[in-house]
Design a protein around this motif. Structure first.
Motif, PDB file in Angstrom:
ATOM      1  N   MET A   1       0.846  -1.195   0.000  1.00  0.00           N
ATOM      2  CA  MET A   1       0.000   0.000   0.000  1.00  0.00           C
ATOM      3  C   MET A   1       0.882   1.245   0.000  1.00  0.00           C
ATOM      4  SD  MET A   1      -2.786   1.206   2.856  1.00  0.00           S
ATOM      5  CE  MET A   1      -1.521   1.930   3.916  1.00  0.00           C
ATOM      6  N   ARG A   2       0.581   2.168  -0.885  1.00  0.00           N
ATOM      7  CA  ARG A   2       1.381   3.380  -0.994  1.00  0.00           C
ATOM      8  C   ARG A   2       0.831   4.468  -0.078  1.00  0.00           C
ATOM      9  NH1 ARG A   2       1.969   8.193  -3.656  1.00  0.00           N
ATOM     10  NH2 ARG A   2      -0.168   8.134  -4.450  1.00  0.00           N
ATOM     11  N   TRP A   3       1.686   5.013   0.744  1.00  0.00           N
ATOM     12  CA  TRP A   3       1.283   6.085   1.652  1.00  0.00           C
ATOM     13  C   TRP A   3       1.212   7.415   0.902  1.00  0.00           C
ATOM     14  CZ3 TRP A   3       2.397   6.239   7.460  1.00  0.00           C
ATOM     15  CH2 TRP A   3       2.278   4.963   8.019  1.00  0.00           C
ATOM     16  N   THR A   4       0.378   8.317   1.411  1.00  0.00           N
ATOM     17  CA  THR A   4       0.293   9.676   0.887  1.00  0.00           C
ATOM     18  C   THR A   4       0.498  10.654   2.042  1.00  0.00           C
ATOM     19  OG1 THR A   4      -2.090   9.984   1.266  1.00  0.00           O
ATOM     20  CG2 THR A   4      -1.431   8.857  -0.786  1.00  0.00           C
ATOM     21  N   ASP A   5       0.468  11.926   1.732  1.00  0.00           N
ATOM     22  CA  ASP A   5       0.642  12.960   2.760  1.00  0.00           C
ATOM     23  C   ASP A   5      -0.665  13.348   3.440  1.00  0.00           C
ATOM     24  OD1 ASP A   5       3.378  13.109   2.288  1.00  0.00           O
ATOM     25  OD2 ASP A   5       3.138  14.619   0.706  1.00  0.00           O
ATOM     26  N   TRP A  79      -8.429   9.405   4.005  1.00  0.00           N
ATOM     27  CA  TRP A  79      -8.822   8.825   2.723  1.00  0.00           C
ATOM     28  C   TRP A  79     -10.316   8.523   2.691  1.00  0.00           C
ATOM     29  CZ3 TRP A  79      -4.533   4.511   2.307  1.00  0.00           C
ATOM     30  CH2 TRP A  79      -3.317   5.096   1.915  1.00  0.00           C
ATOM     31  N   ASN A  80     -10.836   7.949   3.773  1.00  0.00           N
ATOM     32  CA  ASN A  80     -12.267   7.643   3.838  1.00  0.00           C
ATOM     33  C   ASN A  80     -13.092   8.913   3.744  1.00  0.00           C
ATOM     34  OD1 ASN A  80     -13.271   4.669   4.575  1.00  0.00           O
ATOM     35  ND2 ASN A  80     -11.200   4.922   5.374  1.00  0.00           N
ATOM     36  N   THR A  81     -12.671   9.939   4.460  1.00  0.00           N
ATOM     37  CA  THR A  81     -13.426  11.190   4.438  1.00  0.00           C
ATOM     38  C   THR A  81     -13.451  11.802   3.042  1.00  0.00           C
ATOM     39  OG1 THR A  81     -12.914  11.670   6.758  1.00  0.00           O
ATOM     40  CG2 THR A  81     -13.546  13.536   5.381  1.00  0.00           C
ATOM     41  N   ILE A  82     -12.305  11.853   2.387  1.00  0.00           N
ATOM     42  CA  ILE A  82     -12.226  12.437   1.040  1.00  0.00           C
ATOM     43  C   ILE A  82     -13.127  11.690   0.072  1.00  0.00           C
ATOM     44  CG2 ILE A  82     -10.699  12.771  -0.939  1.00  0.00           C
ATOM     45  CD1 ILE A  82      -8.432  13.311   1.080  1.00  0.00           C
ATOM     46  N   THR A  83     -13.052  10.362   0.097  1.00  0.00           N
ATOM     47  CA  THR A  83     -13.833   9.556  -0.841  1.00  0.00           C
ATOM     48  C   THR A  83     -15.325   9.669  -0.579  1.00  0.00           C
ATOM     49  OG1 THR A  83     -12.047   7.981  -1.244  1.00  0.00           O
ATOM     50  CG2 THR A  83     -14.292   7.189  -1.613  1.00  0.00           C
ATOM     51  N   TRP A  84     -15.736   9.541   0.691  1.00  0.00           N
ATOM     52  CA  TRP A  84     -17.164   9.568   0.979  1.00  0.00           C
ATOM     53  C   TRP A  84     -17.768  10.968   0.838  1.00  0.00           C
ATOM     54  CZ3 TRP A  84     -19.989   5.648   0.310  1.00  0.00           C
ATOM     55  CH2 TRP A  84     -19.488   4.363   0.543  1.00  0.00           C
ATOM     56  N   GLU A  85     -16.988  11.998   1.059  1.00  0.00           N
ATOM     57  CA  GLU A  85     -17.484  13.351   0.779  1.00  0.00           C
ATOM     58  C   GLU A  85     -17.832  13.481  -0.699  1.00  0.00           C
ATOM     59  OE1 GLU A  85     -15.389  16.284   4.120  1.00  0.00           O
ATOM     60  OE2 GLU A  85     -14.412  15.981   2.168  1.00  0.00           O
ATOM     61  N   GLU A  86     -16.988  12.914  -1.551  1.00  0.00           N
ATOM     62  CA  GLU A  86     -17.231  12.992  -2.992  1.00  0.00           C
ATOM     63  C   GLU A  86     -18.450  12.164  -3.397  1.00  0.00           C
ATOM     64  OE1 GLU A  86     -16.747  14.373  -6.784  1.00  0.00           O
ATOM     65  OE2 GLU A  86     -15.685  15.010  -4.964  1.00  0.00           O
ATOM     66  N   VAL A  87     -18.562  10.945  -2.848  1.00  0.00           N
ATOM     67  CA  VAL A  87     -19.710  10.088  -3.180  1.00  0.00           C
ATOM     68  C   VAL A  87     -21.015  10.743  -2.738  1.00  0.00           C
ATOM     69  CG1 VAL A  87     -20.827   7.866  -2.712  1.00  0.00           C
ATOM     70  CG2 VAL A  87     -18.349   7.956  -3.107  1.00  0.00           C
ATOM     71  N   ASP A 211      -8.376   4.592  -4.772  1.00  0.00           N
ATOM     72  CA  ASP A 211      -7.226   4.289  -5.627  1.00  0.00           C
ATOM     73  C   ASP A 211      -7.268   5.123  -6.905  1.00  0.00           C
ATOM     74  OD1 ASP A 211      -4.839   2.707  -6.229  1.00  0.00           O
ATOM     75  OD2 ASP A 211      -6.055   1.841  -7.833  1.00  0.00           O
ATOM     76  N   ALA A 212      -8.463   5.335  -7.445  1.00  0.00           N
ATOM     77  CA  ALA A 212      -8.581   6.158  -8.649  1.00  0.00           C
ATOM     78  C   ALA A 212      -8.093   7.577  -8.398  1.00  0.00           C
ATOM     79  CB  ALA A 212     -10.029   6.169  -9.129  1.00  0.00           C
ATOM     80  N   GLU A 213      -8.294   8.070  -7.178  1.00  0.00           N
ATOM     81  CA  GLU A 213      -7.910   9.435  -6.833  1.00  0.00           C
ATOM     82  C   GLU A 213      -6.493   9.527  -6.299  1.00  0.00           C
ATOM     83  OE1 GLU A 213      -8.222  13.540  -6.182  1.00  0.00           O
ATOM     84  OE2 GLU A 213      -9.603  12.209  -7.244  1.00  0.00           O
ATOM     85  N   LYS A 214      -6.099   8.552  -5.460  1.00  0.00           N
ATOM     86  CA  LYS A 214      -4.828   8.649  -4.734  1.00  0.00           C
ATOM     87  C   LYS A 214      -3.767   7.640  -5.186  1.00  0.00           C
ATOM     88  CE  LYS A 214      -6.239  11.848  -1.840  1.00  0.00           C
ATOM     89  NZ  LYS A 214      -5.568  13.169  -1.758  1.00  0.00           N
TER      90      LYS A 214
END
Length: 282
Positions: A1-5, A79-87, A211-214
Motif C-alpha cells: 500500500m502506498r502512503w500519501t501525505d 482517505w475515507n473522508t475524502i472519498t465519501w465526501e465525494e460520493v 485508488d482512482a484518486e490517490k
C-alpha cells in the motif's frame, strides 16, 4: 500500500492513557462479544449488559512503532473522508465523518465499555469507530489471515461503511425492525447478513474510488482485503469454533459472500449497486 501525505482523519488516540482491565461481565460475555466483533457487528447489546469497574494502569509514552501506526490510521481516516465526501456530493448529500478512536485494553464508548479482545467496531450511538490494533494479531493467529497495511485499511473501511449506513438511515431502519418484534430470529439474521455485506460493499467501493484518486494500491493489496473478509466469514468462524456450519444462524455472511460483495463494490465503484437488502431478502 502506498502512503500519501493526507492526514487529519478525525482520529482520537487514547493509547497510553492508562486503560485497565474491566472487572465483571463474565467470561461468557467476553467470548460472545469477541465473536461479534471479529465479524464486524454492532456491540451495543453485549457491551451494555456487562457491569463492573475498571482498574486503571499508569500512563505511558507510545513507542515509535505505535506512533507510526497512529499516523497510518490517521491517513486512512482522511482517505475515507475524502472519498465519501465525494460520493455523497455526487448524490446531493453531505457527508459527516465518524470519529476514529485508537485505544488499548479498554475504553468507554457510546455503546458501553469497549475491550481490546473485541476488535474494531462501529458505535452508532456516538458515530465513532473504535480500534485496538492488537485485533490484527488475533486475526492472523486465530483465523490465519495474512495481515498487511491494507488489511487494516479494509477493516477500517468496513467500519466506516457502517457509519455510512447510519448517515443514510439504514442502521435506524434495521434497529426498528429488531425492536418491533415482528420478525423471527432467522429473519433478523438475514437482515443482519445484508447489513454486514453492504458494509463490505462500501469498503470495496471505497478502495476503488480512493485508488482512482490517490493511487494507493500496490500488488497484493486487494487480495489481502479478500483474505481478511473470507477469514471472518460466518462459515469459517463456525467451522473453527464449533466444528460445523449452521447457515440459518449466519449474521454476517459466508466467506464467499463477503468476498463477492467487497469485489462488487470494488469493480463497480457505484453506491447504487450496493442494495444487499433487495438482493438477499427476496
Amino acid at each position: 500500500m502506498r502512503w500519501t501525505d493526507d492526514r487529519g482523519g478525525n482520529v482520537e488516540d487514547r493509547r497510553g492513557l492508562g486503560g485497565g482491565a474491566v472487572v465483571g461481565g463474565g467470561l461468557g460475555t467476553l467470548i460472545i462479544a469477541a465473536i461479534i466483533f471479529f465479524l464486524g457487528g454492532d456491540p451495543s447489546s453485549i457491551l451494555s449488559s456487562g457491569s463492573g469497574s475498571s482498574a486503571r494502569t499508569e500512563q505511558r509514552e507510545l513507542s515509535p512503532e505505535e506512533m507510526k501506526i497512529g499516523e497510518m490510521v490517521d491517513m486512512m481516516g482522511k482517505w475515507n473522508t475524502i472519498t465519501w465526501e465525494e460520493v455523497f456530493k455526487e448524490n446531493g448529500m453531505t457527508y459527516d465523518p465518524p470519529k476514529i478512536v485508537l485505544f488499548e485494553n479498554t475504553t468507554q464508548s457510546g455503546c458501553g465499555t469497549a475491550q481490546a479482545a473485541m476488535g474494531p467496531f462501529y458505535c452508532p450511538a456516538d458515530q465513532s469507530v473504535y480500534m485496538d490494533m492488537s485485533f490484527f494479531n488475533e486475526l492472523q493467529k486465530r483465523f490465519s489471515a495474512k495481515v498487511t497495511e491494507f488489511t487494516v485499511a479494509y477493516v477500517l473501511a468496513h467500519e466506516v461503511g457502517h457509519h455510512v449506513q447510519t448517515l443514510l438511515g439504514t442502521t435506524q431502519k434495521v434497529d426498528e425492525m429488531r425492536r418491533s418484534g415482528k420478525y423471527s430470529e432467522t429473519e433478523m439474521n438475514r437482515v443482519s447478513v445484508a447489513t454486514e455485506l453492504q458494509a463490505d460493499f462500501y469498503a470495496g467501493l471505497w478502495a476503488r474510488r480512493t485508488d482512482a484518486e490517490k493511487h494507493i494500491l500496490e500488488p497484493g493489496d486487494i487480495q489481502s482485503a479478500i483474505d481478511a473478509a473470507e477469514a471472518v466469514g460466518d462459515d469459517n468462524i463456525q467451522r473453527r469454533s464449533q466444528g460445523y456450519v449452521n447457515q440459518e444462524s449466519f449474521t454476517h455472511g459466508s466467506s464467499a459472500q463477503r468476498k463477492e460483495w467487497f469485489m462488487k463494490g470494488y469493480n463497480t465503484g457505484d453506491i447504487r449497486q450496493g442494495d444487499t437488502f433487495d438482493q438477499l431478502l427476496k
